[in-house]
Design an enzyme around this catalytic site. Structure first.
Site: not given
Length: 494
Positions: A111-112
């Site tokens: 998700f980063k």
């Protein structure tokens, strides 16, 4: 509208959002916030009628108003282009009676990427004509490191230095970092925990002598951790966009509330949900899901944040954190901008190892946030049950969130579980959770076995690592991290 940012610990000095993004952290050690948060509420009718890219432009234009519309359009196009394997960017899929928000379709499968494909674009615009060089310094518990390296590799006038805790990330996470190409990147393992890495990075930012030496070379430091508002702001987009997907599916009527369950350690991912709520998203609850390092669960339950506890190495390593930096922003907003209180609490944490929040502030926090925890046994059981019963393969961090979500009583809302990484980033632990023996198997053997068992395919950007050479094998003690940064600056900015 007030377009300025200031420290959580003092409102005396204001900066623009571009200046805040370049600085990363305020000079007094606080995090940058804007008192304008919530003044502008996004129109749900617009959000629900547009795609991820348009919502990203809308969210960023609201939170970072000194960027022009053309600048943001260029940033969004570059950040969310062909490097994503889903046209939706962050698709929403069924998870039994709930929903799974898949945040791992970017280039590093975590998700980063949503933020760290965007942050280099925002920094490049902000430093246009500045002339200074930027060294981005970041600590990672596993996923931020590779996402930062991938996002900043090759960016002109910018370097990136990543520290990760030695022996405390997965094989695949480590290989993603140590095989990174690029003449402007540096990677070093640190003997210690993520909190050691994060704490020392904060000290490096506060080192005025180091800053002075770097300034003589025209170099300034910045951060890619979620302490940087340019990292936090892009994450708000997927909360709004997931709501739009629910509306378009016909399962939520516009204006109905939704509950989000978020696996989190550093509190940035779930804080983005709080920002979304302040900006008009109908959120019933934000559920904080912790692993055995349950300092956040204890805080939300008792009102006391206490890092004086045993550190547990778990199978959800990106959440193995005892000092949740982004919580400071929530304390600022929940206390209605009481910088003096925030400063006092952060001083107590540094000096005593704990702080207790006034009940009036906790009441405000608990009006939005709920919590729960899952140990490794719970996590493995959830991975197994989710695959067996739903035919959905999830990683250990997502499993922590699903376990916590399943334990909550139904509240009449649609519920979204945030899935923060591909299960193939943690293939050994996922394979073991499915009942296979992994003793003596390296990460790629586990990857192959997981593919065979589940008849799913590992993302190419992970399976391709087996052909990549290890380029970064440095290991240091915490006390040597500052020296490593300085040497990296000398090498990158010759």
């Amino acid at each position: 509208m007030n377009t300025f940012y200031h420290s959580t610990r003092s409102a005396a000095d204001s900066v623009t959002s571009k200046q805040a993004i370049l600085a990363g952290i305020a000079p007094d050690g606080g995090l940058y916030v804007s008192d304008a948060l919530g003044e502008t509420r996004l129109a749900l009718e617009d959000v629900c009628a547009q795609d991820f890219h348009a919502t990203a432009r809308l969210v960023l234009g609201t939170l970072l108003p000194d960027y022009t519309a053309d600048e943001l359009a260029s940033c969004v196009d570059a950040a969310y282009g062909a490097q994503w394997d889903s046209e939706a960017v962050c698709p929403l899929t069924p998870l039994g009676t709930d929903w799974l928000l898949e945040l791992y379709h970017g280039p590093t499968c975590a998700f980063k990427d949503v933020a760290l494909q965007m942050l280099p674009q925002l920094m490049s615009v902000a430093r246009a004509g500045d002339g200074r060089k930027i060294m981005v310094v970041t600590a990672t518990s596993g996923d931020t490191g590779k996402a930062a390296l991938d996002g900043f590799a090759g960016v002109e006038g910018t370097g990136v230095t990543v520290f990760y805790p030695y022996g405390k990330v997965s094989d695949i996470q480590r290989l993603q970092m140590v095989t990174q190409l690029g003449g402007n990147v540096a990677v070093c393992a640190v003997r210690g925990t993520f909190d050691d890495c994060q704490g020392e990075v904060k000290r490096i930012f506060a080192d005025r002598e180091l800053a002075s030496r770097l300034a003589e070379r025209g170099v300034v430091l910045s951060s890619a951790n979620s302490i940087n508002v340019g990292r936090l702001a892009p994450q708000v987009t997927y909360y709004f966009d997931s709501y739009a997907q629910l509306v378009r599916r016909g399962v939520v009527r516009m204006g109905e509330e939704v509950t989000f369950c978020v696996p989190t350690g550093n509190f940035g991912d779930v804080l983005a949900g709080y920002y979304a709520k302040r900006m008009g998203l109908p959120v019933r609850r934000l559920v904080v899901a912790s692993n055995a390092n349950d300092v956040l669960t204890d805080f939300l339950t008792t009102g006391t944040y206490d890092r004086r506890r045993d550190f547990h190495k778990t199978i959800s390593p990106s959440m193995d954190i005892l000092v949740s930096s982004n919580l400071e922003r929530l304390l600022y907003f929940a206390s209605k901008g009481d910088c003096e209180l925030v400063t006092s609490l952060m001083a107590d944490l540094a000096e005593k190892g704990f702080y207790t929040v006034p009940e009036r502030v906790m009441d405000e926090i608990r009006s939005t946030f709920a919590c729960g925890r899952a140990d490794d046994a719970d996590t493995r059981e959830t991975i197994f049950d989710t695959w067996r019963e739903l035919d959905v393969l999830i990683d250990p961090h997502t499993a922590v969130a699903k376990h916590v979500l399943d334990a909550l009583p139904a509240d009449g809302t649609e519920r979204v579980c945030l899935s923060t990484a591909s299960p193939y980033k943690f293939c050994a632990d996922v394979l073991a959770a499915l009942g296979e023996v992994t003793d003596g198997m390296n990460g790629f053997a586990c990857m192959d076995a997981l593919e065979a068992k589940t008849r799913t395919a590992a993302p190419a950007q992970l399976s391709g690592l087996r052909a990549d050479a290890v380029l970064h094998d440095d290991v240091c003690d915490r006390e040597r991290m500052g020296g490593f940064v300085e040497s990296a600056c000398a090498r990158v900015f010759l």
